[in-house]
Write a protein that holds these residues in place. Structure first.
Motif, mmCIF file in Angstrom:
data_model
loop_
_atom_site.group_PDB
_atom_site.id
_atom_site.type_symbol
_atom_site.label_atom_id
_atom_site.label_comp_id
_atom_site.label_asym_id
_atom_site.label_seq_id
_atom_site.Cartn_x
_atom_site.Cartn_y
_atom_site.Cartn_z
ATOM 1 N N ALA A 87 2.973 5.990 -2.713
ATOM 2 C CA ALA A 87 4.105 6.913 -2.883
ATOM 3 C C ALA A 87 4.499 7.047 -4.341
ATOM 4 N N ASP A 88 4.411 5.940 -5.096
ATOM 5 C CA ASP A 88 4.817 5.936 -6.504
ATOM 6 C C ASP A 88 3.704 6.375 -7.450
ATOM 7 N N GLY A 89 2.493 6.520 -6.929
ATOM 8 C CA GLY A 89 1.368 6.884 -7.789
ATOM 9 C C GLY A 89 0.912 5.760 -8.689
ATOM 10 N N THR A 90 1.149 4.530 -8.262
ATOM 11 C CA THR A 90 0.789 3.363 -9.083
ATOM 12 C C THR A 90 -0.344 2.585 -8.418
ATOM 13 N N ILE A 91 -1.407 3.303 -8.045
ATOM 14 C CA ILE A 91 -2.478 2.685 -7.266
ATOM 15 C C ILE A 91 -3.390 1.774 -8.094
ATOM 16 N N TYR A 92 -3.168 1.717 -9.408
ATOM 17 C CA TYR A 92 -3.961 0.790 -10.219
ATOM 18 C C TYR A 92 -3.184 -0.485 -10.518
ATOM 19 N N LEU B 271 0.835 -1.204 0.000
ATOM 20 C CA LEU B 271 0.000 0.000 0.000
ATOM 21 C C LEU B 271 0.869 1.253 0.000
ATOM 22 N N ASN B 272 1.844 1.291 0.900
ATOM 23 C CA ASN B 272 2.702 2.476 1.018
ATOM 24 C C ASN B 272 3.513 2.721 -0.251
ATOM 25 N N LYS B 273 4.058 1.650 -0.810
ATOM 26 C CA LYS B 273 4.902 1.776 -2.000
ATOM 27 C C LYS B 273 4.123 2.359 -3.167
ATOM 28 N N HIS B 274 2.960 1.791 -3.452
ATOM 29 C CA HIS B 274 2.217 2.218 -4.638
ATOM 30 C C HIS B 274 1.571 3.591 -4.450
ATOM 31 N N TYR C 198 -1.249 -3.428 -5.647
ATOM 32 C CA TYR C 198 -1.936 -2.479 -4.775
ATOM 33 C C TYR C 198 -3.401 -2.869 -4.591
ATOM 34 N N ILE C 199 -4.057 -3.225 -5.691
ATOM 35 C CA ILE C 199 -5.472 -3.616 -5.624
ATOM 36 C C ILE C 199 -5.645 -4.844 -4.740
ATOM 37 N N ASP C 200 -4.740 -5.808 -4.879
ATOM 38 C CA ASP C 200 -4.800 -6.999 -4.027
ATOM 39 C C ASP C 200 -4.623 -6.631 -2.555
ATOM 40 N N ALA C 201 -3.758 -5.676 -2.280
ATOM 41 C CA ALA C 201 -3.529 -5.244 -0.900
ATOM 42 C C ALA C 201 -4.770 -4.557 -0.325
#
Length: 308
Positions: free
Chosen positions: A176-181, A171-174, A185-188
């Motif tokens: 921060a990177d703006g890669t929420i799709y 969650l934190n990584k994506h 990230y979705i699995d998290a």
């Protein structure tokens, strides 16, 4: 549960800033003209998660003969969509949806006597509406809702810290990177939702159907909320009604679940500041106790609506 027939309709809603004709789609269980029982109007969450996951409230009509009104808010479900307004925070305001509710109540001819239930974002909307003290509102139910979005974010961060470390890291990584799709990230986020959104697995179809609508058009959700329940970037990020809750004069029922995203901390201001209030918690539920503990929920709600 036996099936209960509903009447569907559309109410014209004049929104000059929309640039085109708008309408609100609605569904009614029962006869609004009988006036034997005060109708219950139900506001869906999201913002952007239309009525399907609330269809279970037809049980209130089946069990108690109380008419029930469900509707899809503007930009959602079967009501007018305005994808061209994506990101337009000046358009998608709480007051817009308050105006829509007034319009629908007048269209249905029940503006002088009704009860109001709001779930999640719908409860935020219902509280904002009740603060304005509309004359016809007689009872209020705020279900699984925060009194303040900063409080909601604070609690969400506390709940995140209870997730497995690898889930937190994703969650934190994506974010921060703006890669929420990204799928990771979705699995998290799914891990979080399994704990704090709905504890029934697989997810009940009505709830999945509401999310499907949001996938088709996320305009309202992204503009007002943001990408997820705990990553709030939209216009509601600083929303709060805490200082105005004393203005709610009607009897109010608060509802949340023990594992709810709407933890006690975010519900407590309602309990502290609304003068006439009762609070019920569902011990085996997360964010949708009306689906997770339906029988008990309908008994409590029915008794509250039929009581003096």
């Amino acid at each position: 549960m036996c099936s209960v027939k509903a009447i569907e309709g559309e109410a014209s809603f004049d929104v000059p800033a929309a640039g085109k004709p708008c309408m609100t789609w609605y569904k009614v269980y029962g006869d609004l003209t009988s006036r034997t029982h005060r109708p219950l109007v139900v506001l869906h969450g999201g913002p952007g998660s239309p009525h399907e996951y609330l269809d279970i409230f037809s049980e209130i009509y089946r069990l108690y003969s109380i008419p029930v009104v469900l509707y899809d808010q503007l930009g959602n479900g079967r009501s007018t969509h305005l994808r061209e307004k994506n990101g337009d925070t000046a358009f998608w305001t709480v007051q817009l949806f308050i105006d829509e509710l007034h319009n629908l109540l007048s269209h249905l001819g029940i503006h002088d006597d009704y009860a109001l239930l709001g779930h999640s974002w719908g409860g935020m909307l219902a509280a904002s509406y009740a603060i304005q003290q509309p004359a016809g509102l007689k009872k209020l139910i705020i279900a699984d809702s925060p009194a303040s979005m900063p409080l909601w974010v604070e609690v969400a961060n506390e709940l995140r810290k209870e997730l497995p470390q690898d889930v937190q890291d994703a969650l934190n990584k994506h974010e921060a990177d703006g890669t929420i799709y990204d799928k990771e990230y979705i699995d998290a986020t799914t891990v979080f939702y399994d704990r704090h959104l709905c504890r029934i697995h697989p997810m009940p179809k009505p709830l999945a159907d509401s999310f499907d609508w949001m996938d088709k058009d996320s305009t309202v959700y992204l503009t007002m909320n943001g990408p997820t329940e705990f990553h709030i970037t939209g216009s509601l990020k600083t929303w709060s009604v805490v200082d105005d809750l004393h203005k709610i004069k009607v009897p109010t029922l608060l509802i949340n679940g023990q594992y709810d995203e709407a933890q006690d901390k975010v519900v407590l201001p309602f309990f502290k500041h609304i003068p006439n209030v009762k609070w019920v918690q569902f011990a085996d539920s997360a964010h949708v106790p009306h689906l997770e503990e339906t029988e008990r929920y309908m008994l409590i709600l029915g008794a509250y609506l039929k009581g003096d």
